[in-house]
Design an enzyme around this catalytic site. Structure first.
Site, PDB file in Angstrom:
ATOM      1  N   HIS A 119      40.862  31.079  39.121  1.00  0.00           N
ATOM      2  CA  HIS A 119      41.735  32.090  38.524  1.00  0.00           C
ATOM      3  C   HIS A 119      41.478  32.263  37.026  1.00  0.00           C
ATOM      4  O   HIS A 119      41.920  33.241  36.425  1.00  0.00           O
ATOM      5  CB  HIS A 119      43.211  31.787  38.803  1.00  0.00           C
ATOM      6  CG  HIS A 119      43.793  30.672  38.007  1.00  0.00           C
ATOM      7  ND1 HIS A 119      44.058  29.429  38.539  1.00  0.00           N
ATOM      8  CD2 HIS A 119      44.183  30.594  36.712  1.00  0.00           C
ATOM      9  CE1 HIS A 119      44.588  28.651  37.610  1.00  0.00           C
ATOM     10  NE2 HIS A 119      44.668  29.338  36.487  1.00  0.00           N
ATOM     11  N   ASP A 133      40.837  27.782  44.713  1.00  0.00           N
ATOM     12  CA  ASP A 133      40.937  28.053  43.270  1.00  0.00           C
ATOM     13  C   ASP A 133      39.964  27.137  42.523  1.00  0.00           C
ATOM     14  O   ASP A 133      40.366  26.179  41.856  1.00  0.00           O
ATOM     15  CB  ASP A 133      42.376  27.838  42.800  1.00  0.00           C
ATOM     16  CG  ASP A 133      42.607  28.315  41.376  1.00  0.00           C
ATOM     17  OD1 ASP A 133      41.743  29.051  40.844  1.00  0.00           O
ATOM     18  OD2 ASP A 133      43.647  27.953  40.792  1.00  0.00           O
ATOM     19  N   SER A 144      45.180  25.294  32.832  1.00  0.00           N
ATOM     20  CA  SER A 144      44.466  25.725  34.029  1.00  0.00           C
ATOM     21  C   SER A 144      42.988  25.394  33.947  1.00  0.00           C
ATOM     22  O   SER A 144      42.351  25.573  32.908  1.00  0.00           O
ATOM     23  CB  SER A 144      44.618  27.235  34.216  1.00  0.00           C
ATOM     24  OG  SER A 144      45.777  27.553  34.912  1.00  0.00           O
TER      25      SER A 144
END
Length: 275
Positions: free
Chosen positions: A74, A121, A224
């Site tokens: 992502h 992901d 992230s």
């Protein structure tokens, strides 16, 4: 099933900075309940930068080979970003203070990735040139496929993300670390169903995901793509990639990570097992 899950999880957030694409509201950004990392630790930690008014940190990553970085899909997908607008900064104690930004030659997003909440992901960045490995900068070890990382195992997550919900990391932007316990997937899934509109038969936490954290310690926005590492028999192994969650260190909402062992074959399709 896809539409049901997206509708049922309206307030979850992936943990990356910048405006998310549709369906990407769940990405993670920072370290909650942690402390500044010692300079001698986490030599595989990297910062991903995007060109704006300056080269801005937007996600983390880990050096898994002298020429390859592991991160969250992502952060760089599903549509691959312009390579000219992307750089990698190797381990530094404070963001922006001693930048030596490295260009990227290739971005590989897992072909099954759509949103962090659906899974897959995970992404790879190939650097234009291999880096010089040293005591300050070197690779993290990927786990064997048989490694399960049992519930309760203490692991560490690192990054330069938010220090609380909607509270950015202040200058001088130190690398933060926090210890988080591994949680069984079925317990984590049950927690995410509390207060949600999904039926119990709808899996929120999937097999390719790993849960860790509690109400005092968690990753958050800006983290992230960064690594979740666990020490097994004296060796640091990367168990997960920071992926998504609902808020940061919220009750019944552990952090959710991409499970690295699930994607070892895919990783090694591109990345040599030995440098």
């Amino acid at each position: 099933m896809l539409n049901l899950l997206l509708l049922a999880l309206p307030v979850l957030a992936s943990r990356a900075y910048a405006a998310p694409a549709p369906g990407q509201a769940l990405q993670r950004v920072g370290i909650v309940g942690g402390q500044e990392a010692p300079r001698s630790k986490w030599p595989w930690q990297v910062s991903l930068r995007v060109r704006d008014r300056y080269w801005m940190h937007f996600c983390g990553g880990s050096l898994i080979h002298p020429q390859w970085v592991l991160t969250a899909a992502h952060c760089v997908g599903p549509d691959v970003k312009d390579l000219a607008a992307l750089r990698v900064q190797l381990r530094e104690q404070h963001l922006y203070y001693q930048d030596q930004l490295l260009p990227v030659s290739r971005i590989i997003v897992h072909p099954q990735f759509y949103t962090a909440q659906i899974g897959a992901d995970i992404a790879l960045l190939e650097l234009e040139e291999p880096v010089n490995v040293s005591s300050h900068v070197h690779t993290v070890t990927l786990p064997p496929a048989s490694e399960t990382f049992p519930p309760g195992m203490p692991c560490w997550v690192t990054g330069w993300g938010d220090v609380d919900n909607d509270e950015r990391l202040p200058p001088p932007f130190p690398l933060k670390q926090v210890k988080v316990p591994i949680m069984e997937n079925h317990i984590c899934d049950a927690k995410y169903h509390l207060g949600a509109y999904t039926g119990d038969d709808v899996r929120i936490v999937r097999d390719d995901m790993l849960c860790a954290g509690n109400t005092r310690r968690d990753s958050c926005q800006g983290d992230s793509g960064g690594p979740l590492v666990c020490k097994v028999n004296g060796t640091w192994l990367q168990a997960g990639v920071v992926s998504w969650g609902e808020g940061c260190a919220q009750p019944n909402r552990p952090g959710i990570y991409t499970r690295v062992t699930y994607y070892l074959d895919w990783i090694h399709h591109y990345v040599p097992k030995k440098p």
